[in-house]
Design an enzyme around this catalytic site. Structure first.
Site, PDB file in Angstrom:
ATOM      1  N   LYS A  46      12.801   9.002  10.170  1.00  0.00           N
ATOM      2  CA  LYS A  46      11.399   8.734  10.261  1.00  0.00           C
ATOM      3  C   LYS A  46      11.331   7.303  11.395  1.00  0.00           C
ATOM      4  O   LYS A  46      12.111   6.561  11.228  1.00  0.00           O
ATOM      5  CB  LYS A  46      10.943   8.112   8.995  1.00  0.00           C
ATOM      6  N   LYS A  88      -3.065  12.563   0.008  1.00  0.00           N
ATOM      7  CA  LYS A  88      -3.143  11.248   0.889  1.00  0.00           C
ATOM      8  C   LYS A  88      -3.726  11.867   2.339  1.00  0.00           C
ATOM      9  O   LYS A  88      -3.469  12.719   2.840  1.00  0.00           O
ATOM     10  CB  LYS A  88      -1.669  11.051   1.250  1.00  0.00           C
ATOM     11  N   ASP A 120       5.747  14.068   1.914  1.00  0.00           N
ATOM     12  CA  ASP A 120       5.836  12.818   2.651  1.00  0.00           C
ATOM     13  C   ASP A 120       7.297  12.169   2.423  1.00  0.00           C
ATOM     14  O   ASP A 120       7.856  12.262   1.601  1.00  0.00           O
ATOM     15  CB  ASP A 120       4.871  11.807   1.728  1.00  0.00           C
ATOM     16  N   ASP A 121       7.804  11.854   3.697  1.00  0.00           N
ATOM     17  CA  ASP A 121       9.080  11.091   3.762  1.00  0.00           C
ATOM     18  C   ASP A 121      10.143  11.839   3.201  1.00  0.00           C
ATOM     19  O   ASP A 121      11.067  11.455   2.230  1.00  0.00           O
ATOM     20  CB  ASP A 121       8.927   9.722   3.186  1.00  0.00           C
ATOM     21  N   HIS A 158       7.465   9.605  -0.789  1.00  0.00           N
ATOM     22  CA  HIS A 158       7.325   8.179  -0.055  1.00  0.00           C
ATOM     23  C   HIS A 158       7.743   7.344  -1.136  1.00  0.00           C
ATOM     24  O   HIS A 158       7.370   7.337  -2.348  1.00  0.00           O
ATOM     25  CB  HIS A 158       5.781   8.102   0.510  1.00  0.00           C
ATOM     26  N   HIS A 205      -5.199   8.862   5.075  1.00  0.00           N
ATOM     27  CA  HIS A 205      -4.069   8.126   6.147  1.00  0.00           C
ATOM     28  C   HIS A 205      -4.765   8.438   7.480  1.00  0.00           C
ATOM     29  O   HIS A 205      -3.748   8.213   8.443  1.00  0.00           O
ATOM     30  CB  HIS A 205      -2.724   8.340   5.871  1.00  0.00           C
ATOM     31  N   ARG A 261      -0.562  13.251  10.361  1.00  0.00           N
ATOM     32  CA  ARG A 261      -1.823  13.682   9.792  1.00  0.00           C
ATOM     33  C   ARG A 261      -2.890  13.944  10.729  1.00  0.00           C
ATOM     34  O   ARG A 261      -3.846  14.801  10.752  1.00  0.00           O
ATOM     35  CB  ARG A 261      -2.114  12.762   8.928  1.00  0.00           C
ATOM     36  N   ASP A 270       5.864  15.453   6.628  1.00  0.00           N
ATOM     37  CA  ASP A 270       4.940  14.819   7.486  1.00  0.00           C
ATOM     38  C   ASP A 270       6.197  14.174   8.684  1.00  0.00           C
ATOM     39  O   ASP A 270       5.802  13.883   9.576  1.00  0.00           O
ATOM     40  CB  ASP A 270       4.118  13.881   6.735  1.00  0.00           C
ATOM     41  N   ASN A 271       7.615  13.538   8.102  1.00  0.00           N
ATOM     42  CA  ASN A 271       8.342  13.040   9.023  1.00  0.00           C
ATOM     43  C   ASN A 271       9.667  13.378   8.453  1.00  0.00           C
ATOM     44  O   ASN A 271       9.802  13.236   7.278  1.00  0.00           O
ATOM     45  CB  ASN A 271       8.077  11.580   9.191  1.00  0.00           C
ATOM     46  N   CYS A 305       3.761   8.954   9.324  1.00  0.00           N
ATOM     47  CA  CYS A 305       2.680   9.549   8.518  1.00  0.00           C
ATOM     48  C   CYS A 305       1.318   9.679   9.136  1.00  0.00           C
ATOM     49  O   CYS A 305       0.626  10.713   9.054  1.00  0.00           O
ATOM     50  CB  CYS A 305       2.358   8.418   7.219  1.00  0.00           C
TER      51      CYS A 305
HETATM   52 CA   LIG Z   1       5.453   9.779   5.845  1.00  0.00          CA
END
Ligand SMILES: [Ca+2]
Length: 550
Positions: A389, A135, A33-34, A232, A137, A75, A333-334, A71
């Protein structure tokens, strides 16, 4: 030619199937994540990621793989094999994000649509058992009294442990859920961790599911989706992990970015033709250098901790004799995150009053802080790309992808330069699992998947792809061969880049290639209408010229 390529792909699939026992591989998709493009050691970073580096050395690294820059849409796209708007997540799931825009139609509703099939539902149709950790989301209904029809167990997974919303306190998450039940990490009898840390809890449950599967369902292949919240915000890490990086970032942004550029060159990840933008952020003007350096120390510790746990997962697969025939796919994810939680003293003070948070200038790391690492470090994380992001420039949508599968991937340590996108994961999993993609769900026809199986690319064979598309918050892009059309902001002008020789997006060719630009805009427009990206909720409405990007 097409027939020959198709035949080559089928032959490869058949060869893989013939060599494997059981014939079909387990598949584990790990999503972090991130994180930025060059954070991992095997993509140029200084953070210790020996386990992911080992997967890279024994597998294939895709150097031009893409997510959707955020995010929720990432997903939704990954889980369904569709573009995010088609999946019903044109923007975000969290209603708070919609305060500034009108939610205008069902494609932006923020919940997985009932006419979509998730990876788990597709793999179940092929006889796989399915596990989700981490996660989620992809639903706005995260509270137990709300409908649970889009919770993991109602979307094809047999077991689940994780958080349903998009971020959490790593030491005391409030939305922790096991299967369909909300749990308290401090009093959970099934996972009585003395020093609870979310990244460890996720990796420990991934290990547990692998071990339980080996004991109870050994005859069945499994699919696992392991979605980490590292790295994240909030910057939360264990003191021993932070200590490994103490002092490492005291010199500021530039030395780290230069070191990454040098390592990326050595790894073959930088085209010598590329130029790159200047470092964002001037270290000499950073007021609280100790605090700013600690942000990156904690960020590195979060990634390090995730990698340690992935090592434990690899160990469990080895102990169960599953490592050779498990495809592990790792991606992010980004792009790196330049968001500002905890970085504004006034906002941090308000947060402190609201939640007992120490905020700025408390040092990041512990449970009672809520801090993001900021734009300067995000720019370093994304070396050598522009932006972050949210954006469709390469710093927003680029992710490393590692594919490791000893029994199915022979090109150990290779770099694969064909572009790929999240939508390809569904096609890849279905391809390897037996080819069944459900045409109906609960009696309703489902939308067909959009992606291409990556299996030919594992062996360096070409993918049959025409274009890849993006839209998020009015930012938009189209990748067609070595060309990329991209715009920033809902009213921002289209830019055109010869991405093969300018992946850092430094030379806008829109005005010197007007015919190509017009043609690509028309292609993007057709996609946006087909996949419901337009009409969109952003202002100005699409196609309305403005004097500059917002
Ligand atoms: Ca993210």
């Amino acid at each position: 030619m097409r027939l020959l390529l198709l035949f080559a792909a089928l032959s490869l699939g058949a060869a893989v199937a013939a060599a494997a026992t059981p014939t079909r591989p387990n598949i584990i998709v790990i999503l972090s994540d991130d994180m930025g493009y060059s954070d991992l050691g095997c993509f140029g970073g200084e953070i210790a990621t020996p386990n992911l580096d080992a997967l890279a050395a024994g597998g294939v690294r895709f150097t031009q793989f893409y997510n959707t820059a955020r995010c929720c849409p990432t997903r939704a796209s990954l889980l369904t094999g569709l573009y995010p708007h088609q999946a019903g997540v044109g923007y975000m799931t969290d209603l708070a994000h919609y305060s500034a825009v009108a939610m205008i139609n069902e494609w932006y509703a923020g919940d997985l649509r009932p006419d979509t099939v998730t990876l788990a539902e597709a793999m179940r149709a092929n006889g796989y058992r399915n596990y989700a950790v981490g996660k989620w989301h992809v639903t706005k209904n995260i509270e137990p009294e709300k409908p649970r029809d889009n919770w993991p167990l109602q979307r094809g997974f047999d077991r689940y442990y994780g958080i349903l919303p998009g971020a959490a306190n790593f030491f005391a998450p409030v939305h922790l859920t096991r299967d369909n039940t909300r749990i308290d990490p401090k009093t959970d009898p099934e996972y009585p961790a003395k020093d609870f840390y979310l990244t460890d809890a996720f990796n420990d449950h991934a290990v547990k599911f692998v071990n339980d599967h080996a004991k109870q369902h050994a005859a069945q292949p499994f699919f696992m989706y392991l979605a980490h919240t590292a790295a994240h915000w909030p910057m939360h890490a264990k003191p021993a992990d932070i200590a490994k990086y103490r002092g490492k970032y005291d010199g500021g942004y530039t030395p780290i970015r230069q070191a990454r550029l040098g390592k990326m060159k050595r790894l073959g990840l930088l085209n010598p033709e590329w130029a790159w933008p200047a470092q964002v952020g001037d270290w000499s003007k950073v007021e609280n250098k100790e605090w700013e350096a600690r942000c990156m120390e904690v960020y590195a510790a979060m990634v390090d901790s995730m990698d340690q746990g992935i090592g434990r997962l690899m160990g469990a697969l080895r102990a169960n004799g599953q490592f050779e025939n498990t495809l592990i796919v790792y991606l992010q994810d980004n792009g790196a995150c330049a968001e500002t939680p905890g970085r504004n003293p006034a906002a941090a003070k308000a947060k402190k009053q609201e939640a007992g948070n120490k905020g700025f200038p408390a040092m990041p790391g512990p449970e009672d802080t809520w801090i993001a690492y900021g734009e300067g470090w995000a720019n370093v994380s994304n070396t050598p790309f522009r932006l972050y992001k949210h954006y469709m420039h390469e710093g927003g949508i680029s992710t490393p992808l590692i594919a490791h599968w000893p029994r199915g991937i022979a090109r150990k340590g290779a770099l694969e330069g064909q572009p790929g996108h999240l939508i390809d994961i569904m096609a890849t999993c279905v391809d390897l699992a037996g080819g069944n993609y459900p045409s109906e769900r609960a009696g309703r026809p489902v939308q067909p998947m959009e992606g291409r199986s990556l299996v030919p690319a594992f062996a360096g064979q070409p993918l049959q792809r025409e274009a890849i598309f993006w839209e998020h918050e009015g930012n938009r892009a189209l990748r067609l061969g070595d060309w990329k059309l991209v715009a920033k902001g809902s009213g921002g002008p289209w830019e055109l880049y010869a991405i093969g020789r300018d992946r850092t997006e430094m030379r806008d060719l829109a005005s010197t290639e007007p015919a190509r630009t017009r043609e690509m805009i028309a292609t993007w427009n057709r996609w946006a209408e087909r996949t419901h990206a337009v009409p969109w909720p952003w202002k100005p409405a699409y196609g309305t010229p403005t004097t500059g990007a917002p």
